[in-house]
Design a protein around this motif. Structure first.
Motif, PDB file in Angstrom:
ATOM      1  N   GLY A  65       0.712  -1.250  -0.216  1.00 23.67           N
ATOM      2  CA  GLY A  65       0.035   0.074  -0.153  1.00 23.67           C
ATOM      3  C   GLY A  65       0.913   1.359  -0.024  1.00 23.67           C
ATOM      4  O   GLY A  65       0.108   2.285   0.038  1.00 23.67           O
ATOM      5  N   TYR A  85      -4.726  -3.352  -4.445  1.00 23.48           N
ATOM      6  CA  TYR A  85      -4.685  -2.330  -3.713  1.00 23.48           C
ATOM      7  C   TYR A  85      -6.001  -1.714  -3.454  1.00 23.48           C
ATOM      8  O   TYR A  85      -6.282  -1.357  -2.341  1.00 23.48           O
ATOM      9  CB  TYR A  85      -3.783  -1.266  -4.069  1.00 23.48           C
ATOM     10  CG  TYR A  85      -3.556   0.278  -3.618  1.00 23.48           C
ATOM     11  CD1 TYR A  85      -2.749   0.293  -2.329  1.00 23.48           C
ATOM     12  CD2 TYR A  85      -4.572   1.196  -3.931  1.00 23.48           C
ATOM     13  CE1 TYR A  85      -2.783   1.160  -1.664  1.00 23.48           C
ATOM     14  CE2 TYR A  85      -4.281   2.397  -3.218  1.00 23.48           C
ATOM     15  CZ  TYR A  85      -3.492   2.409  -2.065  1.00 23.48           C
ATOM     16  OH  TYR A  85      -3.331   3.639  -1.184  1.00 23.48           O
ATOM     17  N   LYS A  88      -7.738  -3.751  -0.693  1.00 19.41           N
ATOM     18  CA  LYS A  88      -7.092  -3.478   0.552  1.00 19.41           C
ATOM     19  C   LYS A  88      -7.672  -2.365   1.084  1.00 19.41           C
ATOM     20  O   LYS A  88      -7.918  -2.101   2.437  1.00 19.41           O
ATOM     21  CB  LYS A  88      -5.605  -3.328   0.540  1.00 19.41           C
ATOM     22  CG  LYS A  88      -4.924  -4.805   0.390  1.00 19.41           C
ATOM     23  CD  LYS A  88      -3.457  -4.440   0.482  1.00 19.41           C
ATOM     24  CE  LYS A  88      -2.483  -5.772   0.431  1.00 19.41           C
ATOM     25  NZ  LYS A  88      -0.970  -5.637   0.401  1.00 19.41           N
ATOM     26  N   MET A  89      -8.013  -1.176   0.178  1.00 23.21           N
ATOM     27  CA  MET A  89      -8.462   0.176   0.595  1.00 23.21           C
ATOM     28  C   MET A  89     -10.062   0.077   0.892  1.00 23.21           C
ATOM     29  O   MET A  89     -10.434   0.906   1.327  1.00 23.21           O
ATOM     30  CB  MET A  89      -7.889   1.142  -0.275  1.00 23.21           C
ATOM     31  CG  MET A  89      -6.369   1.158  -0.280  1.00 23.21           C
ATOM     32  SD  MET A  89      -5.843   1.799   1.350  1.00 23.21           S
ATOM     33  CE  MET A  89      -6.449   3.233   1.553  1.00 23.21           C
ATOM     34  N   SER A  91     -12.203  -1.350   2.547  1.00 22.08           N
ATOM     35  CA  SER A  91     -13.030  -1.281   3.988  1.00 22.08           C
ATOM     36  C   SER A  91     -12.761   0.084   4.358  1.00 22.08           C
ATOM     37  O   SER A  91     -13.488   0.762   5.015  1.00 22.08           O
ATOM     38  CB  SER A  91     -12.183  -2.321   4.787  1.00 22.08           C
ATOM     39  OG  SER A  91     -10.896  -2.052   4.833  1.00 22.08           O
ATOM     40  N   THR A  92     -11.511   0.941   4.066  1.00 23.29           N
ATOM     41  CA  THR A  92     -11.528   2.298   4.560  1.00 23.29           C
ATOM     42  C   THR A  92     -12.123   3.276   3.907  1.00 23.29           C
ATOM     43  O   THR A  92     -12.792   4.085   4.527  1.00 23.29           O
ATOM     44  CB  THR A  92      -9.977   2.666   4.220  1.00 23.29           C
ATOM     45  OG1 THR A  92      -8.949   1.801   4.869  1.00 23.29           O
ATOM     46  CG2 THR A  92      -9.914   3.934   4.809  1.00 23.29           C
ATOM     47  N   TYR A  93     -12.592   2.996   2.553  1.00 19.72           N
ATOM     48  CA  TYR A  93     -13.504   3.835   1.802  1.00 19.72           C
ATOM     49  C   TYR A  93     -14.986   3.660   2.455  1.00 19.72           C
ATOM     50  O   TYR A  93     -15.743   4.542   2.543  1.00 19.72           O
ATOM     51  CB  TYR A  93     -13.536   3.605   0.449  1.00 19.72           C
ATOM     52  CG  TYR A  93     -12.202   4.409   0.033  1.00 19.72           C
ATOM     53  CD1 TYR A  93     -11.909   5.630  -0.459  1.00 19.72           C
ATOM     54  CD2 TYR A  93     -11.198   3.597  -0.298  1.00 19.72           C
ATOM     55  CE1 TYR A  93     -11.010   6.355  -0.930  1.00 19.72           C
ATOM     56  CE2 TYR A  93      -9.935   4.251  -0.930  1.00 19.72           C
ATOM     57  CZ  TYR A  93      -9.944   5.566  -1.108  1.00 19.72           C
ATOM     58  OH  TYR A  93      -8.503   6.125  -1.855  1.00 19.72           O
ATOM     59  N   GLU A  95     -15.690   2.861   5.574  1.00 15.72           N
ATOM     60  CA  GLU A  95     -15.840   3.519   6.680  1.00 15.72           C
ATOM     61  C   GLU A  95     -16.063   4.859   6.400  1.00 15.72           C
ATOM     62  O   GLU A  95     -16.987   5.691   7.032  1.00 15.72           O
ATOM     63  CB  GLU A  95     -14.682   3.294   7.540  1.00 15.72           C
ATOM     64  CG  GLU A  95     -14.803   3.793   8.924  1.00 15.72           C
ATOM     65  CD  GLU A  95     -15.848   2.887   9.611  1.00 15.72           C
ATOM     66  OE1 GLU A  95     -16.325   3.419  10.566  1.00 15.72           O
ATOM     67  OE2 GLU A  95     -16.049   1.840   9.335  1.00 15.72           O
ATOM     68  N   VAL A  96     -15.364   5.513   5.385  1.00 14.01           N
ATOM     69  CA  VAL A  96     -15.578   7.109   5.175  1.00 14.01           C
ATOM     70  C   VAL A  96     -17.036   7.291   4.698  1.00 14.01           C
ATOM     71  O   VAL A  96     -17.502   8.243   5.059  1.00 14.01           O
ATOM     72  CB  VAL A  96     -14.428   7.560   4.039  1.00 14.01           C
ATOM     73  CG1 VAL A  96     -14.703   8.766   3.547  1.00 14.01           C
ATOM     74  CG2 VAL A  96     -13.161   7.423   4.661  1.00 14.01           C
ATOM     75  N   THR A  99     -19.329   8.313   7.571  1.00 15.23           N
ATOM     76  CA  THR A  99     -19.275   9.243   8.120  1.00 15.23           C
ATOM     77  C   THR A  99     -20.341  10.654   8.065  1.00 15.23           C
ATOM     78  O   THR A  99     -20.825  10.539   7.005  1.00 15.23           O
ATOM     79  CB  THR A  99     -17.666   9.907   8.194  1.00 15.23           C
ATOM     80  OG1 THR A  99     -17.681  10.480   6.778  1.00 15.23           O
ATOM     81  CG2 THR A  99     -16.787   9.043   8.201  1.00 15.23           C
ATOM     82  N   THR A 168     -10.078  11.752  -1.425  1.00 16.36           N
ATOM     83  CA  THR A 168      -9.448  10.810  -0.473  1.00 16.36           C
ATOM     84  C   THR A 168      -8.138   9.944  -0.835  1.00 16.36           C
ATOM     85  O   THR A 168      -8.336   9.649  -1.790  1.00 16.36           O
ATOM     86  CB  THR A 168     -10.610   9.831   0.084  1.00 16.36           C
ATOM     87  OG1 THR A 168     -11.793  10.805   0.493  1.00 16.36           O
ATOM     88  CG2 THR A 168     -10.027   9.166   1.498  1.00 16.36           C
ATOM     89  N   ASN A 169      -7.346  10.121   0.126  1.00 14.81           N
ATOM     90  CA  ASN A 169      -6.178   9.371   0.071  1.00 14.81           C
ATOM     91  C   ASN A 169      -5.403   9.755  -1.659  1.00 14.81           C
ATOM     92  O   ASN A 169      -4.880   8.899  -2.260  1.00 14.81           O
ATOM     93  CB  ASN A 169      -6.417   7.842  -0.085  1.00 14.81           C
ATOM     94  CG  ASN A 169      -5.189   6.865  -0.107  1.00 14.81           C
ATOM     95  OD1 ASN A 169      -4.092   7.485   0.592  1.00 14.81           O
ATOM     96  ND2 ASN A 169      -5.366   5.621  -0.556  1.00 14.81           N
TER      97      ASN A 169
END
Length: 271
Positions: A65, A85, A88-89, A91-93, A95-96, A99, A168-169
């Motif tokens: 990553g 990649y 992997k990312m 789950s992060t998105y 979660e975003v 929000t 994001t990122n």
């Protein structure tokens, strides 16, 4: 009395009262059906599905990553590495997207487009976001009490989700719409079978608890075995239970009355 005997007594009591248990189960199912039919609000669902993918920005995305600056001797990232990649990312998105900031942005864009006044809380409560296992795809389900609103929110997400991912990122992952939303033509299932089953189980539990409690509070001695067990005294004999017929009782009563009259007449003669 040991534990096994107590358990057996409870089981026997439950089996003897199986009709009561069935009755409570039927009543519970009927209550569940009535509640579902009269107090459950109809809902409508629209779904939009996305594919997340890594963007070739001129920097190489390593398997862990991290990024390294590209140079003349560097090999461009492979499609497989991009997919890994993105997975992997993902789950992060997701979660975003849960929000308040993201949902407020969706609400603002939606209000501007259809001239409404929905809040970010309304959007957040309507969304269910889940990733598709072992893929870089994710699905957002919108559920509200209005077919038009569910569709409009899902339609807005077609624009808002890629917009968020680009900011994001450093925009390393983007999303494309793979399955567009469709307006629901009918309300979703009210789940009669599930709710009636749950209500029937509750009825069975209530009936069983009542029977068990009543059995535990019943201190009457019904058999000679219970008498010996409780007081540890020998039983010399027992009186069998019997029924007296009404006709026999009437006959004996009449004979007793006649005998009483004869005795009174005899006393009178003696005087």
């Amino acid at each position: 009395m040991n534990i096994d005997e107590n358990v057996m007594k409870i089981l026997v009591a439950l089996l003897r009262k199986w009709k009561v248990i069935v009755l409570f189960a039927v009543i519970g199912a009927l209550v569940g059906y009535f509640y579902t039919a009269n107090f459950t609000q109809l809902t409508y669902t629209s779904t939009v599905e996305f594919l997340a993918y890594a963007v070739d920005t001129g920097d190489e995305l390593m398997d862990n990553g991290s990024t390294t600056t590209n140079n003349a001797n560097q090999v461009r990232i492979s499609n497989t590495s991009k997919m890994n990649y993105a997975m992997k990312m993902l789950s992060t998105y997701i979660e975003v997207m849960s929000t308040n900031e993201f949902n407020n942005m969706v609400a603002q864009d939606l209000n501007d487009r259809i001239n409404s006044s929905y809040t970010g809380t309304t959007i957040k409560n309507a969304l269910t976001i889940e990733g598709v296992e072992d893929t870089a795809m994710f699905k957002i389900t919108v559920t509200t009490t209005s077919a038009d609103l569910s569709y409009e929110i899902a339609h807005q997400l077609e624009t808002s989700v890629p917009k968020m991912m680009k900011t994001t990122n450093n925009g390393l992952v983007d999303a494309s719409v793979e399955d567009k939303p469709v307006k629901a033509s009918a309300a979703g299932s009210l789940g009669y079978a599930k709710k009636c089953t749950i209500a029937a189980i509750i009825g069975i539990v209530i009936a069983a608890a009542f029977i068990i409690l009543r059995n535990l509070l019943d201190v009457r001695i019904r058999t000679s075995e219970e008498l010996i067990e409780k007081y540890n005294v020998p039983v010399l004999g027992s009186i069998p239970s019997f029924e007296v017929r009404n006709s026999g009782s009437s006959h004996r009563t009449q004979r007793t009355t006649a005998s009483t009259s004869d005795n009174q007449e005899a006393k009178g003669d003696e005087q």
